[in-house]
Write a protein that holds these residues in place. Sequence first.
Motif, short mmCIF file in Angstrom:
data_model
loop_
_atom_site.label_atom_id
_atom_site.label_comp_id
_atom_site.label_asym_id
_atom_site.label_seq_id
_atom_site.Cartn_x
_atom_site.Cartn_y
_atom_site.Cartn_z
N VAL A 87 -4.61 -1.38 6.10
CA VAL A 87 -5.15 -0.66 4.85
C VAL A 87 -5.88 -1.64 4.19
O VAL A 87 -5.49 -2.81 3.76
N THR A 88 -7.19 -1.30 4.03
CA THR A 88 -8.29 -2.39 3.69
C THR A 88 -8.08 -2.45 2.22
O THR A 88 -7.43 -1.77 1.43
N ALA A 89 -8.83 -3.52 1.52
CA ALA A 89 -8.48 -3.49 0.23
C ALA A 89 -9.22 -2.49 -0.60
O ALA A 89 -9.02 -2.15 -1.90
N SER A 90 -9.87 -1.64 0.23
CA SER A 90 -10.40 -0.28 -0.60
C SER A 90 -9.42 0.93 -0.32
O SER A 90 -9.84 1.93 -0.83
N GLY A 91 -8.59 0.68 0.57
CA GLY A 91 -7.71 1.78 0.87
C GLY A 91 -7.87 2.60 2.04
O GLY A 91 -7.18 3.37 2.39
N ALA A 92 -9.13 2.06 2.98
CA ALA A 92 -9.14 2.83 3.98
C ALA A 92 -8.09 2.26 4.94
O ALA A 92 -7.87 1.23 5.06
N LEU A 93 -7.83 3.24 6.16
CA LEU A 93 -7.14 3.21 7.15
C LEU A 93 -7.98 2.75 8.28
O LEU A 93 -8.92 3.47 8.70
N GLU A 94 -7.67 1.45 8.85
CA GLU A 94 -8.50 1.08 10.12
C GLU A 94 -7.57 0.63 10.83
O GLU A 94 -6.56 0.26 11.05
N PRO A 120 0.82 -1.18 0.07
CA PRO A 120 0.07 -0.07 0.03
C PRO A 120 0.96 1.28 0.08
O PRO A 120 1.94 1.16 0.41
N ARG A 121 0.19 2.34 -0.41
CA ARG A 121 1.08 3.62 -0.55
C ARG A 121 0.15 4.79 -0.37
O ARG A 121 -1.08 4.93 -0.68
N PHE A 122 0.52 5.82 0.08
CA PHE A 122 -0.08 7.11 -0.01
C PHE A 122 -0.48 7.56 -1.06
O PHE A 122 0.33 7.51 -2.14
N PRO A 123 -1.49 8.28 -1.46
CA PRO A 123 -2.19 8.75 -2.70
C PRO A 123 -1.19 9.94 -2.86
O PRO A 123 -0.82 10.69 -2.44
N TRP A 154 -5.58 5.22 1.12
CA TRP A 154 -4.31 4.97 0.43
C TRP A 154 -4.68 4.32 -0.83
O TRP A 154 -5.81 3.78 -0.99
N ILE A 155 -3.64 4.08 -1.55
CA ILE A 155 -3.63 3.11 -2.78
C ILE A 155 -3.39 1.76 -2.00
O ILE A 155 -2.41 1.57 -1.36
N PRO A 156 -4.34 0.73 -2.14
CA PRO A 156 -4.24 -0.52 -1.47
C PRO A 156 -3.23 -1.39 -2.15
O PRO A 156 -2.84 -1.25 -3.14
N GLY A 157 -2.81 -2.31 -1.12
CA GLY A 157 -1.70 -3.40 -1.43
C GLY A 157 -2.23 -4.26 -2.53
O GLY A 157 -3.62 -4.42 -2.36
N PHE A 200 -0.28 -2.48 8.03
CA PHE A 200 1.18 -1.56 7.67
C PHE A 200 1.89 -0.98 8.99
O PHE A 200 0.98 -0.55 9.76
N THR A 201 2.93 -0.92 9.08
CA THR A 201 3.66 -0.17 10.00
C THR A 201 4.72 0.84 9.82
O THR A 201 5.44 0.62 8.83
N PHE A 202 4.71 1.64 10.62
CA PHE A 202 5.70 2.79 10.17
C PHE A 202 6.11 3.80 11.52
O PHE A 202 5.17 3.97 12.46
#
Length: 167
Positions: free
Chosen positions: A97-104, A45-48, A130-133, A144-146
């Motif tokens: 990061v869900t399959a739709s890109g939502a952060l949960e 996944p990545r930031f849009p 986000w753009i999903p993985g 996702f961890t940062f």
Amino acid sequence: MYKFLCLSFIVAFCPLVLMAQPETEVSQQTETQEAEVFSEVQVMPRFPGCEDAGLSEPETKACAERKMLEFIYTQIQYPQEARENGLQGMVVVQFLVTASGALENPVIMQEPGGGTGEEVLRLVGLMPNWIPGKLDGKPVPVKFTFPVRFKLESSGPIMKKGKKKRN
């Protein structure tokens, strides 16, 4: 007096991984039924913000990292309690990061205290989808961890008016 500097924000986007590693947990998705949650996939996944720029995959990854850093630097606030107590250090946040890109489900894994963890949770809550993985070309949920580093930096030497620094 200190002013803050969020010195480093490290995002470990993995390069192409041939085999995805499913985690043992099962996450309940709001838009789907239960699905496997992955920690590594072929496309992480990545930031849009860089999708329509016509960039190569490595350039898109670098662009997404810059966009995320810009977002963090413009939104983050060093918590007053942490500043007053001289608290510095790394906050490690993990979210789905869900399959739709939502952060949960953001969770703080490590923090120095003084409100730094709460600030990072606030920041994650402000992020756009986000753009999903992707695994085998299909969007999948990815854990996702940062880390975000909080560091106080002095404003430099204070010079009295009328005095010149001698070399």
